[in-house]
Write an enzyme that holds these catalytic residues in place. Structure first.
Site, PDB file in Angstrom:
ATOM      1  N   ASP A   1      59.790 -35.582  -7.314  1.00  0.00           N
ATOM      2  CA  ASP A   1      60.135 -34.640  -6.247  1.00  0.00           C
ATOM      3  C   ASP A   1      60.202 -35.449  -4.957  1.00  0.00           C
ATOM      4  OD1 ASP A   1      59.946 -32.998  -4.014  1.00  0.00           O
ATOM      5  OD2 ASP A   1      58.056 -32.068  -4.619  1.00  0.00           O
TER       6      ASP A   1
ATOM      7  N   HIS B   1      54.044 -29.680  -5.352  1.00  0.00           N
ATOM      8  CA  HIS B   1      54.564 -28.453  -4.747  1.00  0.00           C
ATOM      9  C   HIS B   1      54.818 -27.445  -5.871  1.00  0.00           C
ATOM     10  CE1 HIS B   1      57.609 -25.901  -2.759  1.00  0.00           C
ATOM     11  NE2 HIS B   1      57.203 -26.401  -1.609  1.00  0.00           N
TER      12      HIS B   1
ATOM     13  N   LYS C   1      65.685 -30.818   4.815  1.00  0.00           N
ATOM     14  CA  LYS C   1      64.558 -31.589   5.352  1.00  0.00           C
ATOM     15  C   LYS C   1      65.015 -32.958   5.880  1.00  0.00           C
ATOM     16  CE  LYS C   1      61.282 -29.512   2.092  1.00  0.00           C
ATOM     17  NZ  LYS C   1      60.522 -28.483   2.825  1.00  0.00           N
TER      18      LYS C   1
ATOM     19  N   GLN D   1      59.952 -34.794   0.271  1.00  0.00           N
ATOM     20  CA  GLN D   1      59.311 -35.396   1.447  1.00  0.00           C
ATOM     21  C   GLN D   1      59.475 -36.912   1.452  1.00  0.00           C
ATOM     22  OE1 GLN D   1      58.117 -33.525   3.829  1.00  0.00           O
ATOM     23  NE2 GLN D   1      58.103 -31.560   2.757  1.00  0.00           N
TER      24      GLN D   1
ATOM     25  N   CYS E   1      52.629 -24.049  -0.288  1.00  0.00           N
ATOM     26  CA  CYS E   1      53.171 -24.005  -1.657  1.00  0.00           C
ATOM     27  C   CYS E   1      52.429 -25.004  -2.543  1.00  0.00           C
ATOM     28  CB  CYS E   1      54.669 -24.271  -1.694  1.00  0.00           C
ATOM     29  SG  CYS E   1      55.639 -23.011  -0.862  1.00  0.00           S
TER      30      CYS E   1
END
Lengths: 153, 425
Positions: free
Chosen positions: B217, B139, B243, B220, B382
């Site tokens: 990261d 991302h 999220k 997700q 993104c």
């Protein structure tokens, strides 16, 4: 006609599939790149001038049906116009796609001619950027110092 | 504060299921926005999740009963706010498998967490001639942050490429690692493709070949998969609260204590100091050293409630649910003329289906679907470097979460079929 079939009417789909005045010209006097960072649309517009007249206008680009059809219709609409006439056309076009000016009645040829096919955009405010990208880019080519790219963001 | 009892109470609505397919894991009426609009098919949960009522209740409860500036007042209400904040940290840390809760820093989200690691550890440890490695699927929050850090510090910026089915090419990644590698950053799960990366395996590869820090990261990851930070092998792991069903503007950075203690502060202000002299200031202990200013207690409390909510469902059940939906969607969409689904097989994904339809731009698809109440994402997600490697300017993306069901998949498929018909006219 539903809002969707009004938006994606046959003129739009036709210009999306077979864009007119598409491809880089051999000679030009002004050019600009336009970008809509939201959806990744990107196009380039070239103008060949004859005095103050837009003798030829061409484009290439990647984008949605609305942005491609709008660019294609724009090149046809402004060819042969003066800069001031092209500016005035953009004003009216912008009023149409933002819903500030009503579209002509069915079967009536209004002052915008074939550009009126994009009137359906006014029901989809987030698509106004798609319909105006080519116009903003043309404006940049005609009125701005060459350099930084255009964005509709 | 767990709401698990009500979630398994059989309140799931009956469906006329066209597929032998999943019912929602959590009923729509646990989510006020979805309950208020039964026709809405919200398929953009990878962008942000709808909020469980339990989270909204927790926010309201905090502001109505415990709101004060924590760590400051010598009065009971401030102590209540302080306790709520610390309790939230402990619950979030437990949810993501971090035993040492003081190594969980509350931040505004993954983007801020990534900037914190780059701005503090990166500025202190990356120099000319060093190398920073990311992947083609990162991302922009990761990609751009480390790209700019590398440029600012005179380091080389390297990109690990992907396999044709959208997984990190581990051989290529391995070839980029060496004694000058200082940072390896990658997503736990690709936001654009849904690919689940083998974090432990990648971390082990990095340890074997370099002294680099491993930065994950997890934006997700945490919403979709069981995460146990202490066993992942990563040095830093970041995620966003919104999220996970928590409030926007909440999130966390998890880090190893030895690294966090050695790192310089990233922002200055109240709370993060120990002693302020005219010339010299000393820093507070973890986690406060990295939490300058009045903390966002309310949203931390809301995030903790979201974690409790998910813990009540069970993260193994969440990922199983999403994979069943993804498998159904890949089968249904794959049968539509001109549709190409990007990325790996369903069992290597979270609940993301990224796709293209020949001759119909994703932005047009999104408008056509929106007219049917189906919300998808259209664009570069993104992840412009990834779009370039897929050879597309943009994709359409449908993403599932705990409230998604077979009716969502069917509404998506029918919308795509209508787009096909409209553009063929």
């Amino acid at each position: 006609m539903s809002d969707l079939t009004e938006l994606y009417q046959s003129v739009i789909l036709d210009h999306n599939r077979k864009p007119r005045n598409h491809g880089a010209p051999e000679r030009f006097d002004a050019t600009a790149d336009g970008r809509n960072t939201l959806c990744g649309d990107a196009l380039t517009v070239w103008v060949a001038l004859d005095g103050d007249t837009l003798a030829d206008v061409r484009f290439v680009g990647e984008g949605c049906a609305i942005s491609k059809a709008s660019a294609s219709l724009m090149t046809q609409a402004v060819k042969g116009k003066s800069r001031a006439e092209a500016d005035a056309l953009f004003e009216r076009f912008h009023a149409l796609v933002t819903g500030r000016e009503a579209p002509p009645a069915e079967g009536v040829r209004g002052p915008l001619g074939p550009l009126a096919a994009l009137a359906g955009v006014s029901r989809f405010p987030i698509r106004v950027k798609c319909a105006s990208l080519a116009w903003h880019t043309l404006q940049a080519a005609l009125h701005r110092e060459p350099g930084a790219p255009v964005t509709t963001e | 504060m767990s709401s698990s009892a009500s979630l398994h109470s059989g309140a799931t609505p009956a469906l006329i299921a066209p597929l032998a397919a999943p019912l929602p894991l959590a009923p729509r009426d646990a989510f006020p926005l979805l309950a208020a609009d039964p026709a809405l098919r919200y398929l953009d949960s990878a962008a942000t999740a709808q909020k469980p009522r339990a989270v909204l209740d927790a926010l309201r409860h905090y502001y109505e009963t415990a709101n004060a500036n924590p760590h400051r007042g010598a009065y009971r209400l401030s102590v209540a706010a302080t306790d709520a904040y610390h309790d939230a940290r402990a619950r979030v840390a437990r949810f993501v498998g971090l035993r040492d809760a003081d190594c969980l820093l509350f931040v505004r989200g993954t983007t801020e967490a990534m900037n914190l690691v780059a701005g503090s550890w990166g500025q202190a440890h990356v120099g000319p001639g060093d190398e920073v490695v990311v992947t083609r699927m990162d991302h922009h929050a990761t990609f751009v942050t480390w790209q700019q850090l590398a440029h600012a510090r005179g380091a080389a910026f390297r990109i690990a490429e992907l396999t044709p089915d959208g997984r990190v090419d581990l051989d290529h990644l391995a070839s980029l690692l060496g004694p000058r590698t200082k940072v390896v950053a990658f997503p736990h799960v690709s936001n654009a493709l849904g690919t689940v990366n083998p974090v432990r395996e990648i971390a082990a590869l990095v340890r074997e070949r370099s002294d680099a820090i491993v930065v994950v990261d997890g934006a997700q990851g945490v919403p979709h998969l069981p995460v146990e930070f202490d066993r992942l092998g990563a040095d830093f792991y970041a995620f966003s609260g919104h999220k996970v069903g928590g409030p926007m503007g909440s999130g966390a950075l998890l880090g190893r204590r030895a690294l966090l203690e050695a790192m310089p502060p990233w922002q200055f202000g109240g709370d993060m100091i120990a002693f302020v002299g005219d010339e010299v200031t000393t820093w507070n202990a973890l986690p406060h050293k990295f939490e300058a200013g009045t903390p966002n207690v309310g949203d931390a409390v809301g995030l903790a409630a979201a974690c409790d909510f998910l813990a009540g469902l069970g993260m193994d059940a969440v990922i199983a649910h999403e994979r069943a939906l993804v498998a159904a969607a890949m089968e249904r969409l794959g049968a539509i003329e001109g549709v190409r689904v990007h990325g790996p097989a369903a069992d290597q994904r979270s609940g993301v289906v990224s796709f293209s339809m020949a001759d119909v731009h994703p932005h047009d698809l999104a408008t056509i679907l929106d007219e049917r109440g189906v919300c998808i994402r259209a664009g570069h997600h993104c992840a412009q470097p990834l779009m370039r490697s897929l050879g597309v300017p943009a994709t359409a993306r449908a993403s599932f979460w705990v409230y998604s069901d077979a009716a969502d998949v069917e509404a998506l498929a029918e919308g795509l079929e209508s787009a096909r018909r409209l553009f063929a006219a």
